[in-house]
Design a protein around this motif. Structure first.
Motif, short mmCIF file in Angstrom:
data_model
loop_
_atom_site.label_atom_id
_atom_site.label_comp_id
_atom_site.label_asym_id
_atom_site.label_seq_id
_atom_site.Cartn_x
_atom_site.Cartn_y
_atom_site.Cartn_z
N GLY A 63 -20.26 8.17 -3.78
CA GLY A 63 -20.03 9.45 -3.15
C GLY A 63 -18.94 10.27 -3.79
O GLY A 63 -18.62 11.35 -3.32
N HIS A 64 -18.31 9.79 -4.83
CA HIS A 64 -17.30 10.60 -5.48
C HIS A 64 -17.16 10.19 -6.94
O HIS A 64 -17.56 9.09 -7.34
CB HIS A 64 -15.95 10.45 -4.78
CG HIS A 64 -15.44 9.04 -4.74
ND1 HIS A 64 -14.75 8.46 -5.77
CD2 HIS A 64 -15.55 8.08 -3.81
CE1 HIS A 64 -14.45 7.22 -5.46
NE2 HIS A 64 -14.92 6.96 -4.29
N PHE A 65 -16.60 11.10 -7.73
CA PHE A 65 -16.35 10.81 -9.13
C PHE A 65 -15.13 9.92 -9.25
O PHE A 65 -14.28 9.88 -8.36
CB PHE A 65 -16.11 12.11 -9.90
CG PHE A 65 -17.26 13.05 -9.83
CD1 PHE A 65 -17.24 14.11 -8.94
CD2 PHE A 65 -18.37 12.88 -10.64
CE1 PHE A 65 -18.31 14.98 -8.86
CE2 PHE A 65 -19.43 13.74 -10.57
CZ PHE A 65 -19.41 14.79 -9.68
N THR B 279 -18.62 14.83 -1.81
CA THR B 279 -17.74 14.32 -2.84
C THR B 279 -16.42 15.08 -2.91
O THR B 279 -15.53 14.72 -3.66
CB THR B 279 -18.41 14.39 -4.22
OG1 THR B 279 -18.98 15.70 -4.38
CG2 THR B 279 -19.50 13.37 -4.35
N THR C 275 -23.26 19.33 -12.93
CA THR C 275 -22.29 19.18 -11.84
C THR C 275 -22.50 20.18 -10.73
O THR C 275 -21.92 20.08 -9.67
CB THR C 275 -20.85 19.35 -12.36
OG1 THR C 275 -20.85 20.43 -13.27
CG2 THR C 275 -20.36 18.10 -13.02
N GLU C 276 -23.33 21.20 -10.98
CA GLU C 276 -23.46 22.21 -9.94
C GLU C 276 -24.88 22.33 -9.45
O GLU C 276 -25.21 23.26 -8.74
CB GLU C 276 -23.03 23.52 -10.52
CG GLU C 276 -23.62 23.62 -11.89
CD GLU C 276 -23.71 25.02 -12.37
OE1 GLU C 276 -22.70 25.55 -12.78
OE2 GLU C 276 -24.84 25.52 -12.30
N ALA C 277 -25.75 21.41 -9.85
CA ALA C 277 -27.14 21.53 -9.44
C ALA C 277 -27.25 21.20 -7.96
O ALA C 277 -26.85 20.12 -7.52
CB ALA C 277 -27.99 20.59 -10.27
N THR C 278 -27.79 22.14 -7.19
CA THR C 278 -27.99 21.86 -5.77
C THR C 278 -29.46 21.58 -5.54
O THR C 278 -30.32 22.14 -6.19
CB THR C 278 -27.62 23.09 -4.91
OG1 THR C 278 -28.31 24.22 -5.43
CG2 THR C 278 -26.14 23.35 -4.97
N GLN D 217 -22.00 19.39 0.08
CA GLN D 217 -23.13 18.76 0.75
C GLN D 217 -23.20 17.28 0.44
O GLN D 217 -23.57 16.47 1.27
CB GLN D 217 -24.45 19.43 0.32
CG GLN D 217 -24.68 20.74 1.04
CD GLN D 217 -25.89 21.48 0.50
OE1 GLN D 217 -26.29 21.27 -0.64
NE2 GLN D 217 -26.45 22.34 1.30
N ALA D 218 -22.80 16.92 -0.79
CA ALA D 218 -22.80 15.51 -1.18
C ALA D 218 -21.56 14.79 -0.70
O ALA D 218 -21.41 13.59 -0.90
CB ALA D 218 -22.91 15.39 -2.70
N LYS E 27 -23.09 22.25 -3.74
CA LYS E 27 -23.66 20.91 -3.94
C LYS E 27 -22.65 19.83 -3.63
O LYS E 27 -22.96 18.84 -2.97
CB LYS E 27 -24.12 20.77 -5.39
CG LYS E 27 -24.60 19.36 -5.68
CD LYS E 27 -24.87 19.19 -7.16
CE LYS E 27 -25.49 17.82 -7.39
NZ LYS E 27 -25.12 17.25 -8.65
N GLN E 28 -21.42 20.01 -4.12
CA GLN E 28 -20.44 18.94 -3.96
C GLN E 28 -20.08 18.74 -2.49
O GLN E 28 -19.87 17.62 -2.05
CB GLN E 28 -19.19 19.24 -4.78
CG GLN E 28 -19.42 19.27 -6.29
CD GLN E 28 -20.04 17.99 -6.81
OE1 GLN E 28 -19.77 16.92 -6.30
NE2 GLN E 28 -20.87 18.12 -7.82
#
Lengths: 329, 285, 349
Positions: free
Chosen positions: B139-141, C71, A287-290, C68-69, C65-66
């Motif tokens: 794009g989202h959970f 989400t 969940t945190e892999a960039t 940038q994505a 990451k989130q």
């Protein structure tokens, strides 16, 4: 007159039946197609899994090539990833778990089939199945809060003091007693796969024709000799199949291992040191892999895991299928 | 076996060996049962200590305060229902194909083989698949992604039990129905399903028991949600993921809630397994 | 109607009946460093405005990451992105609150704040070069403390962490060997120790393991009654981690002159400064996809700036000074715009 009436009645009935059957034809074909479609869906799902894993891991595999499997560096900052540590941890925890669980499982199965009083057989069997039903996350938290501290205080210092000084294998038991680590994870895995081995062994042990065993007893064999020379050779294929099934489950286990593996990226060294497995790495870091390469490397790990378990489970299924054929199912 | 006999020299070695091995087997059983007792004991002790009415009525608290498990319980229920609703029909239909239409077909044996693989496949890989398929494009959970991941775990279980149960229905029943002129789909639906109903329900119960404890596939599909949410298009809390988060934390209230949640899951799984077993044995009678 | 379907129907009925009518939640994810205070603020904000903040404490790496994505509405990180990285990703970065990282230990008989360590010794411990507690280097700093001969069990982070970034930044400033062997970033190749997830995981592991040492944000040490150590700072004095020493370090920050407010506060000069002070940042898109939710997020941050000071100080976090808040909010009005180009924030004096 009656003839005519009978004839026309019969014709009317036949017409009815044909019409009626035709009415059913569409739902019949539709139903058959629906079932076939659902069956094909299973293949589609598997294909989808493989495709998405391969597609997702392509950037990593093409960047690192074969080195991905041999490199043990896992550095999200310099974007250098290698699966060696995770693969090593996965395999070694599963193998040690097997080493512990197989003798125990076969022992329990032997006890249940040969020595156990009939009234206790069912309760103990149910108890063993209970172990199988406990969700793996409970093994994880039990391991973290109870088993690991217990090992850290009582077992590991003892191991370090005794086995740690044996030349040759001493390095396997060296190092500070963390409590969590590869050996602890292997212990927890062993308890998890024990019920699978037990129930499969018990099922195959029960397929041994009583006459074979009674002949051996009649010759004066002890119980153990009957087990060693008759039961196990007869069921050898099934037992191996069961062991491989258990191995397949152990390889893919996530939650039981993640809590107690220690998350250190290394290959080899002491069993008392922390390590990592493929599923623990993915669970902790996904969940945190960039960065695309990082995510892709994690998916590549998933692909490797899927491949390994696929091979092991296929062999297990093939072996067990052969057993089913022999038993005439 | 040899009590009271005069044991000769040659036999005594074998006898003693037998004693040792059989004692080891009994010891193995004690170890196995002991592990079960330890784990269930710890679970019940810590779980019941943390269990109270608030667990069912309050939301998950911020660190350091007390609260409950309402949102993960509801989230788990919703995603389990989604998983069962999507996975059960597919599993039953596919199992029907394998049992009724596909005895000798190549497709059927391949599907059977693949299904057994999927049955024991690592569930974290299923989570990765759904992430690529659903979460990334959206794009989202979301809760629906979590439900889909669970559905993929339900299908092999239901397929396997359905096929096994349908196979057990005696051929005579089918032949009698065919003789009466019923078309095949009718035979299956009206006759065979009714006969195998208990077994098929067993399969669904076992599947629900299996997905109740699954954590890995939910980690990156449904993620988590500290507030109550019944919106399946948003991240959704679930008991296993909340236990994962809370147990790994240093806060005592969170750890207590984690144990209470673990107890709830285990009791649910045990209840479902017992119900499944009761159904199948009553059918056997 | 089988049992599971009944149960499910009951669950749905319960869900539908219990679900209150509420506004959509603000979704954020990232650093575990500020999680205790964000959670507290979110709770209070929800009580006041009924708008919820759903914050997933997954580590700074995850927050970056989130966001940038896209989400989440905002990402949180203690490892600030540099100006050019922000430009490339179309992000706005601003500091939210400051705190201190403290080493925590689990040794029988050692009380919080009793043990003293300095930078080079800390580096050697985490390099694995100092292996036992009564090593001469540690004993020299603590002449009056009876240290056991047991092994030091290092606990560090397994995930991408801004806390790690600041911690390793400090270590590489005080230890040339750390700089060459390990370096500084949100995730490094640790030479020793077990990896735990989040500040929470490190705190948990240190609590469970006798003889362990780890590093956590101070609120975690305080809330969980872990023994922290004192540190010898750049001024040569052994200081306790508290509001005073954190503020002394933070006083040196040059917010105006650093693009993206990307200030790093480790090893600050001054006799009272805590050597491992750090600011934690929020990342938001300049052109967010959901402008309404982004606006709600900005309202929350403004509320936290104005009303959250006491709550922050209770947990030993330092709120941002007034002049920095003004700078940040004018940055909002200049840079965060919805799809029609209208700024989402209007600066009110």
């Amino acid at each position: 007159m009656a003839d005519v009436a009978l004839q026309s009645g019969k014709a009317a009935k036949e017409l009815d039946r044909a019409a009626a059957l035709k009415k059913f034809q569409l739902p019949d074909v539709a139903f058959a197609a629906l079932t076939k479609g659902s069956a094909i869906m299973v293949l589609v799902i598997l294909g989808g899994v493989i495709l998405s894993l391969v597609g997702g891991s392509w950037p990593a595999l093409s960047t690192f090539g074969f080195g991905f499997f041999t490199s043990s560096s896992w550095n999200p900052v310099t974007d250098k990833f290698g699966a060696a540590a995770a693969i090593y941890g996965t395999i070694i925890t599963s193998l040690i778990a097997l080493l512990i669980a197989v003798p125990l499982g076969i022992g329990i199965a032997v006890f249940l089939t040969e020595r156990c009083p009939a009234s206790l057989r069912r309760p103990i069997g149910i108890a063993v199945e209970l172990l199988a039903g406990i969700p793996s996350i409970i093994y994880g938290i039990w391991g973290l809060f109870f088993f690991a501290p217990f090992l850290q205080q009582n077992v590991q210092p003892f191991l370090i003091a005794t086995l740690g000084n044996v030349p040759g294998i001493g390095f396997l038991f060296a190092g500070p007693p963390y409590g969590i680590g590869i050996l602890t994870a292997a212990f927890v895995l062993a308890v998890m796969i024990l019920p699978f081995i037990t129930s499969i062994c018990r099922d195959v042990f029960e397929t041994v024709p009583p006459m074979l065993k009674e002949s051996a007893y009649g010759l004066g064999c002890t119980t153990w000799e009957v087990v060693k020379n008759v039961v196990i050779p007869y069921t050898r294929v099934g037992v191996i199949g069961g062991i491989m099934l258990a191995l397949g489950r152990a390889l893919g286990e996530t939650m039981a291992v993640t809590f107690v593996i220690g998350n250190a990226n290394r290959v080899g060294g002491s069993l008392l040191a922390p390590g990592t497995t493929i599923s623990a790495t993915i669970a902790n870091e996904f969940t945190e892999a960039t960065g695309d390469l990082y995510v892709s490397s994690l998916i590549a790990l998933g692909l490797i895991l899927f491949f390994i378990t696929f091979v092991v489970l296929s062999c297990a299924r093939l072996l067990l299928m052969r057993l089913d054929q022999k038993a005439g199912i | 076996m040899a009590d009271g006999y005069v044991v000769s020299n040659k036999y005594s070695g074998r006898y003693r060996g037998n004693q040792i091995w059989m004692s080891l087997c009994m010891a193995a059983t004690f170890i196995g049962l002991g592990m079960l007792a330890l784990i269930l004991g710890a679970l019940f002790w810590k779980g019941f200590a943390g269990l109270n009415v608030a667990v069912f009525t309050q939301m998950t608290p911020p660190p350091g305060s007390s609260g409950g498990l309402l949102n993960p319980i509801v989230g788990s229920l919703i995603m389990t229902v989604i998983g069962v609703i999507i996975g059960t029909p597919l599993g039953i239909m596919a199992g029907t194909y394998l049992a009724e239409y596909g005895q000798h077909s190549r497709l059927a044996s391949v599907v059977r083989f693949i299904n057994d693989i999927l049955l024991s496949a690592p569930s974290i890989v299923i989570g990765l698949f759904i992430y690529e398929l659903v979460v990334r494009p959206a794009g989202h959970f979301s809760g629906i992604a979590g439900g889909l991941a669970l559905a993929i775990i339900v299908i092999p279980v239901v397929l396997r039990t359905t096929e096994d149960m349908l196979r057990l229905v005696p051929v005579q029943l089918r032949e009698a129905a065919f003789a009466l002129g019923m078309p095949r789909s009718f035979v299956i639906r009206r006759v065979v399903y009714s006969a195998a109903k208990a077994g098929m329900i067993t399969g669904v119960l076992l599947a629900v028991a299996r997905i109740s404890g699954e954590t890995a596939p939910l980690l990156f599909t449904a993620l988590n949600n500290q507030f109550f949410s019944a919106n399946i298009n948003q991240p959704m809390a679930s008991l296993p993921v909340v236990i994962f988060q809370f147990a790994g934390s240093p806060y005592k209230e969170w750890q207590d809630l984690a144990w209470a949640g673990a107890l709830l899951i285990t009791l649910t799984v045990l209840a479902l397994s017992t119900a499944a077993r009761a159904l199948s044995t009553s059918r056997k009678k | 109607m089988n049992i599971s379907k009944l149960v499910a129907a009951a669950g749905l009925a319960m869900a539908v009946s219990v679900a209150p009518a509420f506004a959509a939640d603000i979704a954020g994810a990232g650093a575990t460093f500020p999680y205790p205070i964000y959670a507290k603020w979110a709770d209070a904000y929800k009580k006041e405005t009924n708008v919820g903040l759903n914050y997933q404490s997954i580590g700074s790496g995850g927050g970056i990451k989130q966001i940038q994505a896209k989400t989440v509405t905002f990402g949180a990180t203690d490892a600030p992105l540099k100006g050019d990285e922000l430009e490339k990703a179309g992000l706005v970065q601003f500091p939210m609150v400051m705190g201190g990282i403290v080493p925590v230990i689990n040794l029988d008989g050692i009380t919080p704040g009793q043990l003293v360590l300095d930078g080079p010794t800390l580096a050697k411990i985490f390099l694995g070069d100092i292996k036992v507690w009564n090593d001469p280097a540690i004993q020299k700093l603590n002449p009056d403390v009876k240290l056991p001969g047991s092994a030091i069990l290092v606990v560090r982070r397994s995930d991408g962490s801004g806390t790690t970034f600041n911690f390793t930044d400090y270590l590489q400033k005080v230890s040339p060997e750390w700089k060459t062997r390990v370096g500084s970033n949100t995730a490094v190749e640790w030479p020793a120790g077990i990896g735990a997830k989040g500040n929470e995981g490190v705190a948990n592991n240190v609590m469970q393991t006798k003889g362990a040492i780890g590093y956590v944000e101070y609120a975690y040490a305080k809330q969980n009654k872990l023994s922290h150590t004192r540190m010898i700072n750049a001024g040569g004095k052994a200081v306790q981690p508290d509001l005073k020493s954190f503020m002394a370090a933070a006083a040196n920050a040059d917010w105006k002159g650093t693009p993206g407010y990307a200030v790093v506060l480790t090893n600050q000069p001054g006799a009272e400064s805590w050597p491992m002070t750090a600011a934690t940042f929020i990342l938001m898109h300049k052109a967010p996809t959901d402008a309404a939710i982004a606006g709600e997020a900005l309202k929350f941050f403004d509320w936290a700036y104005r009303k959250g000071d006491k709550m922050a100080e209770d947990l030993d976090y330092i709120p941002m000074p007034e002049n920095v808040v003004k700078m940040v909010e004018s940055t909002w009005s200049q840079q965060i715009k919805d799809s029609s180009g209208k700024p989402l924030w209007a600066v009110t004096n």
